[in-house]
Structure formats: C-alpha cells, structure tokens
Write a protein that holds these residues in place. Sequence first.
Motif, PDB file in Angstrom:
ATOM      1  N   LEU A  39       0.841  -1.202   0.000  1.00  0.00           N
ATOM      2  CA  LEU A  39       0.000   0.000   0.000  1.00  0.00           C
ATOM      3  C   LEU A  39       0.876   1.251   0.000  1.00  0.00           C
ATOM      4  N   LYS A  40       0.497   2.210  -0.843  1.00  0.00           N
ATOM      5  CA  LYS A  40       1.157   3.506  -0.849  1.00  0.00           C
ATOM      6  C   LYS A  40       0.297   4.497  -0.066  1.00  0.00           C
ATOM      7  N   SER A  41       0.755   5.733   0.012  1.00  0.00           N
ATOM      8  CA  SER A  41      -0.008   6.763   0.706  1.00  0.00           C
ATOM      9  C   SER A  41      -1.367   6.946   0.048  1.00  0.00           C
ATOM     10  N   ASN A  42      -2.444   6.933   0.832  1.00  0.00           N
ATOM     11  CA  ASN A  42      -3.839   7.097   0.401  1.00  0.00           C
ATOM     12  C   ASN A  42      -4.412   5.862  -0.301  1.00  0.00           C
ATOM     13  N   ASP A  43      -3.616   4.794  -0.489  1.00  0.00           N
ATOM     14  CA  ASP A  43      -4.157   3.576  -1.095  1.00  0.00           C
ATOM     15  C   ASP A  43      -5.114   2.854  -0.148  1.00  0.00           C
ATOM     16  N   GLU A  44      -4.908   3.052   1.156  1.00  0.00           N
ATOM     17  CA  GLU A  44      -5.694   2.311   2.140  1.00  0.00           C
ATOM     18  C   GLU A  44      -7.195   2.577   2.013  1.00  0.00           C
ATOM     19  N   LYS A  45      -7.562   3.747   1.447  1.00  0.00           N
ATOM     20  CA  LYS A  45      -8.990   4.046   1.318  1.00  0.00           C
ATOM     21  C   LYS A  45      -9.665   3.163   0.263  1.00  0.00           C
ATOM     22  N   ASN A  46      -8.869   2.524  -0.599  1.00  0.00           N
ATOM     23  CA  ASN A  46      -9.423   1.651  -1.641  1.00  0.00           C
ATOM     24  C   ASN A  46      -9.500   0.198  -1.199  1.00  0.00           C
ATOM     25  N   LEU A  47      -9.115  -0.070   0.035  1.00  0.00           N
ATOM     26  CA  LEU A  47      -9.158  -1.438   0.552  1.00  0.00           C
ATOM     27  C   LEU A  47     -10.508  -1.707   1.198  1.00  0.00           C
ATOM     28  N   HIS A  48     -11.211  -2.695   0.688  1.00  0.00           N
ATOM     29  CA  HIS A  48     -12.527  -3.027   1.258  1.00  0.00           C
ATOM     30  C   HIS A  48     -12.734  -4.532   1.219  1.00  0.00           C
ATOM     31  N   ILE A  49     -12.773  -5.130   2.396  1.00  0.00           N
ATOM     32  CA  ILE A  49     -13.098  -6.546   2.544  1.00  0.00           C
ATOM     33  C   ILE A  49     -14.409  -6.616   3.314  1.00  0.00           C
ATOM     34  N   GLN A  50     -15.428  -7.221   2.709  1.00  0.00           N
ATOM     35  CA  GLN A  50     -16.768  -7.220   3.304  1.00  0.00           C
ATOM     36  C   GLN A  50     -16.769  -7.837   4.696  1.00  0.00           C
ATOM     37  N   GLY A  51     -17.393  -7.096   5.633  1.00  0.00           N
ATOM     38  CA  GLY A  51     -17.498  -7.574   7.009  1.00  0.00           C
ATOM     39  C   GLY A  51     -16.347  -7.136   7.890  1.00  0.00           C
ATOM     40  N   TYR A  52     -15.317  -6.490   7.295  1.00  0.00           N
ATOM     41  CA  TYR A  52     -14.135  -6.065   8.052  1.00  0.00           C
ATOM     42  C   TYR A  52     -13.891  -4.575   7.846  1.00  0.00           C
ATOM     43  N   CYS A  53     -13.253  -3.951   8.811  1.00  0.00           N
ATOM     44  CA  CYS A  53     -12.819  -2.571   8.662  1.00  0.00           C
ATOM     45  C   CYS A  53     -11.302  -2.496   8.853  1.00  0.00           C
ATOM     46  N   LEU A  54     -10.676  -1.535   8.206  1.00  0.00           N
ATOM     47  CA  LEU A  54      -9.235  -1.354   8.319  1.00  0.00           C
ATOM     48  C   LEU A  54      -8.942  -0.723   9.667  1.00  0.00           C
ATOM     49  N   ALA A  55      -8.353  -1.498  10.578  1.00  0.00           N
ATOM     50  CA  ALA A  55      -8.134  -1.031  11.948  1.00  0.00           C
ATOM     51  C   ALA A  55      -6.859  -0.201  12.069  1.00  0.00           C
ATOM     52  N   ASP A  56      -5.778  -0.647  11.444  1.00  0.00           N
ATOM     53  CA  ASP A  56      -4.515   0.095  11.491  1.00  0.00           C
ATOM     54  C   ASP A  56      -3.624  -0.387  10.346  1.00  0.00           C
ATOM     55  N   PHE A  57      -2.642   0.428   9.985  1.00  0.00           N
ATOM     56  CA  PHE A  57      -1.755   0.045   8.878  1.00  0.00           C
ATOM     57  C   PHE A  57      -0.442   0.824   8.980  1.00  0.00           C
ATOM     58  N   TYR A  58       0.574   0.291   8.332  1.00  0.00           N
ATOM     59  CA  TYR A  58       1.840   1.000   8.152  1.00  0.00           C
ATOM     60  C   TYR A  58       2.209   0.869   6.682  1.00  0.00           C
ATOM     61  N   SER A  59       2.416   1.996   6.018  1.00  0.00           N
ATOM     62  CA  SER A  59       2.813   2.004   4.610  1.00  0.00           C
ATOM     63  C   SER A  59       4.139   2.738   4.481  1.00  0.00           C
ATOM     64  N   ARG A  60       4.975   2.272   3.578  1.00  0.00           N
ATOM     65  CA  ARG A  60       6.255   2.929   3.364  1.00  0.00           C
ATOM     66  C   ARG A  60       6.036   4.310   2.760  1.00  0.00           C
ATOM     67  N   PRO A  61       6.651   5.336   3.333  1.00  0.00           N
ATOM     68  CA  PRO A  61       6.401   6.700   2.845  1.00  0.00           C
ATOM     69  C   PRO A  61       6.944   6.980   1.458  1.00  0.00           C
ATOM     70  N   ASN A  62       8.060   6.341   1.096  1.00  0.00           N
ATOM     71  CA  ASN A  62       8.716   6.696  -0.171  1.00  0.00           C
ATOM     72  C   ASN A  62       8.875   5.535  -1.138  1.00  0.00           C
ATOM     73  N   GLN A  63       8.951   4.311  -0.644  1.00  0.00           N
ATOM     74  CA  GLN A  63       9.253   3.182  -1.509  1.00  0.00           C
ATOM     75  C   GLN A  63       8.043   2.279  -1.707  1.00  0.00           C
ATOM     76  N   ARG A  64       8.106   1.508  -2.814  1.00  0.00           N
ATOM     77  CA  ARG A  64       7.057   0.536  -3.098  1.00  0.00           C
ATOM     78  C   ARG A  64       7.240  -0.701  -2.228  1.00  0.00           C
ATOM     79  N   ARG A  65       6.256  -1.595  -2.311  1.00  0.00           N
ATOM     80  CA  ARG A  65       6.288  -2.884  -1.625  1.00  0.00           C
ATOM     81  C   ARG A  65       6.247  -2.714  -0.106  1.00  0.00           C
ATOM     82  N   GLY A  66       6.429  -3.827   0.606  1.00  0.00           N
ATOM     83  CA  GLY A  66       6.409  -3.779   2.066  1.00  0.00           C
ATOM     84  C   GLY A  66       5.068  -3.358   2.630  1.00  0.00           C
ATOM     85  N   GLY A  67       5.060  -2.986   3.902  1.00  0.00           N
ATOM     86  CA  GLY A  67       3.862  -2.495   4.566  1.00  0.00           C
ATOM     87  C   GLY A  67       3.073  -3.595   5.250  1.00  0.00           C
ATOM     88  N   VAL A  68       2.324  -3.211   6.290  1.00  0.00           N
ATOM     89  CA  VAL A  68       1.475  -4.147   7.030  1.00  0.00           C
ATOM     90  C   VAL A  68       0.141  -3.476   7.333  1.00  0.00           C
TER      91      VAL A  68
END
Length: 586
Positions: A39-68
């Motif tokens: 996930l990149k910056s602002n990508d988290e708003k496009n994540l939607h899994i039915q029945g679940y909400c995005l509770a917390d996340f860490y995205s790399r500020p400058n590089q691709r890949r990684g993240g939790v």
Amino acid sequence: MHQNIAGILNKQEIFQITLDELKTNGTSVEVICLSETFLKSNDEKNLHIQGYCLADFYSRPNQRRGGVCILCKDHYSFNKISMLSEYATERTFECCGISIPQMKFFIICIYRIPKSDPQLFLNKLETLLDKLRYKKNYKIIIAGDFNINILKDSNIQTDYIRIIQNYGFTIHINEPTRQHACLDQIISNVFNVIGHTHKVGLSDHETCQTIHVPILKEQKPKKMWFKFKRDHNEDNMNKFVQCLSDFSWMEVFEATKLNDAFNFFYENLILFYKLCFPMCKIKITSKSKNSEWITKGLRKSCVTKRKLRFKYYKKKNQESRTQYRKYAESLKQCIYVAQKLNNKKYLTKAKNINKATWNLINKQDQLYRRDKYIHRLYHDNKIITNCNDICNIFNDFYINIVKKIHNDKIKPTKLTQINYQKNSMFLSPTTCDEIYKIIISLNNTESVRYDEFPTKLLKTCAHIISPILSYLINLSFIEGTFPDLLKISVIKPIYKKYDKQLVDNYRPISLIPIIAKVFEKAIYTRIVAFLDKFKILKDDQHGFRKGKSISLAAFKLIKTITENIDKNIDTVAVFFDMSKAFDCAG
C-alpha cells in the motif's frame, strides 16, 4: 489470521473468496494481519473486505512494496496502539497494532525484509516485548513475516526463540509457510492456543496461518440480541384508523391559538398510535452475509487456480507457468463480470438510483465507511467513551456553533416600518385536497423520529387528518408561528472526513416529525410560486429547484468551457467550499 499477501489491492476479490472458503470449512476469521500489503499513501482508502474494517496500517512513505495492516470484524471496537509509531522502521521493523478492550487483547503485525539486519530486528522486538510486559491486564498476539526460518538451526533462530521464551511467549506455527521454510509466525502469551496453516496460494508464501484463541463466555461478541418495535400489522392499522374516525376533533376547530389546537390534535394522535401499536420483542442476529457475487463456480475456480500454482512451483517449467497465468487472468475476468452483474442487479432493484450508486461507491472506499455508533470522542484533552457524555458534547457543539456565528456576524438592527409592497407575497389558505396530495407524495422512510410516527401510517389515515391539518396550517399562516411540538427533532451526527474522534468532523442530520414536513411543503409551494412568478431567483441557480439539478449545472459549465475553447476565449471558474454551511443555515 496472518498472510503475506504480496499486494492486497489487486487480490481483494480472491482474498474475499478465500475467507468465504475458510468460513465454509469451519474457520471464521475475526482479525486479519497482512504483511507486504504494497500500500502507498492514500491507497488504504481503496481497501474493502466485506465484514471487516481497516483497523490500522503501516505504509512505506517513499518506496514501493512492504507495509502491514490489520483488518478487524465490524462488530468490534478497537484502539490503535500509538506507542508502535516509535518502533516502526522502514524495511527493518514495519509494524502496526490495535487493542480490543472488549476482549482485553493487543494484536500486532510486523514485517521484516530478508536482507535487513536480523540483529537490529531482534533488538527492537525484545524492547517492544519488554514494554508490553507491563500491560498485565491484556493478552498479546504478534503475527507477521519475520523472515527467520525457525525450522533451520542458526544463531539468529536460537536468539529469536530465546527472546520469545524469556518473555513468556509461545510460537504457534511450526510448519513450512514458504516452500520448506517457516518464515511467517504467530506468537502469543495466551494458553490453550491452537495454530494451523492453510494452503491458499495467495502469494509465494503458499499458506496463511491461523490461531484459535479461547475467550471467556461473557466476553464473546453477541450473536443474538433483542430490540423492541411497534407491531404495525394490518389489524392494528385498521384499529388505529377506526379510533381516529370515531374520535371527535371539534376541540381543534374551536381553538383560536395554534399551539393549543395543535397540542390537542398531536397528543391524541400519538396516544392512539401507542395504544393501537403495542411494543413487541424482536430477535436480532449478528450473522454476517457472504458476498452475493461469490458463487460455487468461483470457489471451485479458486481451488483449481491454487492447484495450478502449486504445480508451477513444483515443476518450474514454462508450460506450467503459462497454464497458471492464463487461468489466473481468466478467473480475474470472471470475478469482474460477477461483481458487475451483482451491482447491476442491486441498482435495478433500487428505488433511488442515485442513492444506490453512492452506496456502491462508498462501499468500495474505506475513507467513507461509517461506523453505526460513535464509540469515543477526543474533547477537552480527554478521551470520552460514555454514551451520554458523547451525546451531550454533540448537542452543546451544534447549539453553540449557531449562537457563535450569529453573535459574530449578525448585528442587531433597529426595526423600521416596512411600507406596503405592490408585489408582496400572499399565503393563500390550504384545502383538504392539497394537504391530502402532499401527504401521499411524501417518501416512505425507515428513519426513526422522536415520536416514532411513520410516514406509511400517515398515508393510511390521510383522508381523516387532512381536514384537521388544513385548518392547523391555515392557523399557522394567520399567526405567523410554527407549532412548538414540531420544533423537536432527532439529530444524527454523520462522519465526513479526517479524524473520527473530533466532533468538528461530523455534520448534523435532523430527523424532524413527519407532520412537520406537511407544514413545510405547504409553505414551500407558496414561496416558490412567488419567487418564480417575479423571477427573483437567478436562472443559474440549480440546487433545490424543480426542473434543475447539479448534473444540469455541470453540463452547462462544460458546454460553456467547450464553446469558449472553440472561440479562443479564456475561461475562469471560481469554486467556493462552504465549510459547515448547513450547520448554521438557520
């Protein structure tokens, strides 16, 4: 559950089917930890899994890949673990975490890339565990891709196991998670935990890992509860209409003051409503429905895709690779078509096509997902969780914001005699037929107002109360007043943007009594007729006008710009963002 997903956004549909398949096989996942989300910056708003909400996340500020990230079932309330921000380090110790007060759990997700310094990772992990050991009332679960193979003896493996055991944690996953290595882990200080791996083939980490955590019976989320609702069956409807017909309303017509007349009418109307429609107990269950677009065929296709992927990993030849890639692309198209048909079916059945369209858009946008309840607010440098306190904070805020704006911007002026105007507006008296048509034209809504009186019931007895309401509205025109009982409304704060814990980021929606809408419509038709007759409103005003809309305004803007481009004329557009314009419209 933990899964190294290697890019979640492009796999949301497959992941949804995988969760559905796990649930069918008896593994219902409450909390999901994902590593390598990409996930990149602002990508988290496009994540939607039915029945679940995005509770917390860490995205790399400058590089691709990684993240939790951590996904949590909708019915849980949770808090982010703020102290993790000081431990989060790109590539070495990417982490996020939540606490679930309802269950007394800390859940943390961690990712480390294979090439980073393992000793630095272990030092941070040990420091974190040392700090968490003071949270004695909470149990701790840590999941993630640590990239330390616990099935192969090494100095790093030995140090890792020593740290885990020293702080009273247990490793629950002891099977290969990527080829022949166990790189993905779930550890906890909870007893009687059962760990499993499931071959799902969502990434090069072929398995996802799950643990079953026992909790006390009183802490389990409710699967069923009761609510009280009035019984609107046909017999009760007929009884209500009969009561209104038999009752003498002469006291209304004999009253000369609006409030006296309306209070008598309204109090008796609500009395008959409560007598004829008694409360009944209704059972509500919290069973979540599976996605409607997930068919048996798609589930079988996902199993086939998984087998082809494992075959490709085993043989590592071009033929198996091509076969897997082609099937995966075909399955992706099938999922797209299934979702498209499901959305089309939903829109076809919808009574309000615009509302249904926005529901679909907001459903896919994590940013605009709204919780049913507001669990906490940040106010006066304190976190408020008491329901009554939250209500009072919102109430005071919406009252004071209007007073403040009016005090700041409206200077009292001395009233002067207004001369008679030739074109002044005349409020012509209403008739029974007009009020009847207004009532029938009202939209049926499920919104609950303070008096609980529904629109559908008002339409049922419209032929009886139309003459009464006609008299009351005419009395309102004569006096220039509005009934006090209709000034009471239910205010619902609707989340708009930014931090959900700040009261400023909510806007109020007023649910006024349905009879107040009849009064409003009667005065509305007269005001609009006057404005249209003397062309007081500009033709360019498109909002809230018959025969005009926002779409038409946008069309005119585009048409003007296009014509000016053709004529080489410069065009300037000025846009105003009226912040909280409707909060203080009164």
